[in-house]
Design a protein around this motif. Structure first.
Motif, PDB file in Angstrom:
ATOM      1  N   GLU A  17       0.831  -1.209   0.000  1.00 40.17           N
ATOM      2  CA  GLU A  17       0.000   0.000   0.000  1.00 40.17           C
ATOM      3  C   GLU A  17       0.864   1.257   0.000  1.00 40.17           C
ATOM      4  N   GLU A  18       1.925   1.282   0.817  1.00 41.18           N
ATOM      5  CA  GLU A  18       2.818   2.449   0.861  1.00 41.18           C
ATOM      6  C   GLU A  18       3.525   2.637  -0.480  1.00 41.18           C
ATOM      7  N   PHE A  19       3.995   1.529  -1.049  1.00 47.17           N
ATOM      8  CA  PHE A  19       4.660   1.573  -2.349  1.00 47.17           C
ATOM      9  C   PHE A  19       3.728   2.146  -3.411  1.00 47.17           C
ATOM     10  N   PHE A  20       2.525   1.593  -3.501  1.00 48.61           N
ATOM     11  CA  PHE A  20       1.588   2.009  -4.535  1.00 48.61           C
ATOM     12  C   PHE A  20       1.146   3.460  -4.337  1.00 48.61           C
ATOM     13  N   THR A  24       1.934   6.078  -7.339  1.00 49.52           N
ATOM     14  CA  THR A  24       0.823   6.703  -8.068  1.00 49.52           C
ATOM     15  C   THR A  24       0.531   8.122  -7.603  1.00 49.52           C
ATOM     16  N   GLY A  25       1.229   8.575  -6.575  1.00 51.24           N
ATOM     17  CA  GLY A  25       1.063   9.929  -6.059  1.00 51.24           C
ATOM     18  C   GLY A  25       2.237  10.814  -6.461  1.00 51.24           C
ATOM     19  N   PRO A  26       3.214  11.003  -5.543  1.00 52.40           N
ATOM     20  CA  PRO A  26       4.338  11.906  -5.834  1.00 52.40           C
ATOM     21  C   PRO A  26       5.127  11.540  -7.093  1.00 52.40           C
ATOM     22  N   HIS A  27       5.368  10.245  -7.315  1.00 51.88           N
ATOM     23  CA  HIS A  27       6.134   9.852  -8.494  1.00 51.88           C
ATOM     24  C   HIS A  27       5.354  10.154  -9.780  1.00 51.88           C
ATOM     25  N   ALA A  28       4.083   9.828  -9.780  1.00 49.74           N
ATOM     26  CA  ALA A  28       3.245  10.111 -10.957  1.00 49.74           C
ATOM     27  C   ALA A  28       3.187  11.603 -11.249  1.00 49.74           C
ATOM     28  N   GLU A  76      16.173  17.774 -17.814  1.00 48.48           N
ATOM     29  CA  GLU A  76      16.156  18.319 -16.456  1.00 48.48           C
ATOM     30  C   GLU A  76      14.979  19.269 -16.319  1.00 48.48           C
ATOM     31  N   PRO A  77      14.356  19.345 -15.172  1.00 50.31           N
ATOM     32  CA  PRO A  77      14.754  18.739 -13.902  1.00 50.31           C
ATOM     33  C   PRO A  77      14.235  17.319 -13.699  1.00 50.31           C
ATOM     34  N   TYR A  78      13.505  16.770 -14.680  1.00 53.34           N
ATOM     35  CA  TYR A  78      12.838  15.479 -14.489  1.00 53.34           C
ATOM     36  C   TYR A  78      13.814  14.337 -14.257  1.00 53.34           C
ATOM     37  N   ARG A  79      14.941  14.337 -14.969  1.00 54.79           N
ATOM     38  CA  ARG A  79      15.932  13.273 -14.792  1.00 54.79           C
ATOM     39  C   ARG A  79      16.369  13.196 -13.339  1.00 54.79           C
ATOM     40  N   SER A  80      16.723  14.329 -12.754  1.00 54.13           N
ATOM     41  CA  SER A  80      17.176  14.367 -11.361  1.00 54.13           C
ATOM     42  C   SER A  80      16.043  14.090 -10.379  1.00 54.13           C
ATOM     43  N   LEU A  81      14.873  14.654 -10.638  1.00 53.65           N
ATOM     44  CA  LEU A  81      13.726  14.437  -9.749  1.00 53.65           C
ATOM     45  C   LEU A  81      13.348  12.958  -9.691  1.00 53.65           C
ATOM     46  N   MET A  90      11.477   2.521  -4.467  1.00 53.91           N
ATOM     47  CA  MET A  90      11.777   1.476  -5.439  1.00 53.91           C
ATOM     48  C   MET A  90      13.094   0.780  -5.106  1.00 53.91           C
ATOM     49  N   ARG A  91      13.075  -0.551  -5.132  1.00 54.65           N
ATOM     50  CA  ARG A  91      14.294  -1.334  -4.934  1.00 54.65           C
ATOM     51  C   ARG A  91      14.946  -1.679  -6.268  1.00 54.65           C
ATOM     52  N   GLU A  92      14.119  -2.019  -7.243  1.00 50.21           N
ATOM     53  CA  GLU A  92      14.635  -2.494  -8.519  1.00 50.21           C
ATOM     54  C   GLU A  92      13.612  -2.207  -9.610  1.00 50.21           C
TER      55      GLU A  92
END
Length: 110
Positions: A17-20, A24-28, A76-81, A90-92
């Motif tokens: 749940e935390e991962f998703f 789907t929130g900050p990363h999206a 940039e800035p997306y690459r760094s963000l 994310m682990r892998e």
């Protein structure tokens, strides 16, 4: 149109749940702002065969071309963000580019 498909494993210590929620929130929110993004979809994996190959999620991002996708992820800035944000949840990950050929269209999702 091209689709980038990503397979992700969550960082150790995070629940599904935390991962998703983060994915789907900050990363999206970062991915949505990238130049040339034509579509974005997230899939929560329910089961995997074989089990030891299990991924936690499958992401899909559409672009007009592979070149446009490479350009967007390098801008940039997306690459760094994105690089910094991936460390939080994310682990892998593995990705590939695909074209689609629909034989039977899935039902519309509301």
């Amino acid at each position: 149109m091209i689709k980038r498909v990503s397979f992700l494993r969550r960082k150790e210590g995070l629940t599904q749940e935390e991962f998703f929620a983060h994915w789907t929130g900050p990363h999206a929110d970062i991915v949505r702002r990238m130049p040339g993004v034509r579509g974005l979809r997230f899939g929560r994996v329910q089961s995997w065969t074989p089990e030891d190959a299990a991924w936690d999620g499958i992401g899909e991002v559409w672009f007009d071309s592979v070149e446009d996708a490479h350009k967007a992820f390098a801008t940039e800035p997306y690459r760094s963000l994105l690089a910094e944000d991936r460390k939080k949840f994310m682990r892998e990950a593995q990705s590939c580019f695909v074209t689609e050929q629909t034989v039977i269209a899935p039902p519309a999702i509301d």
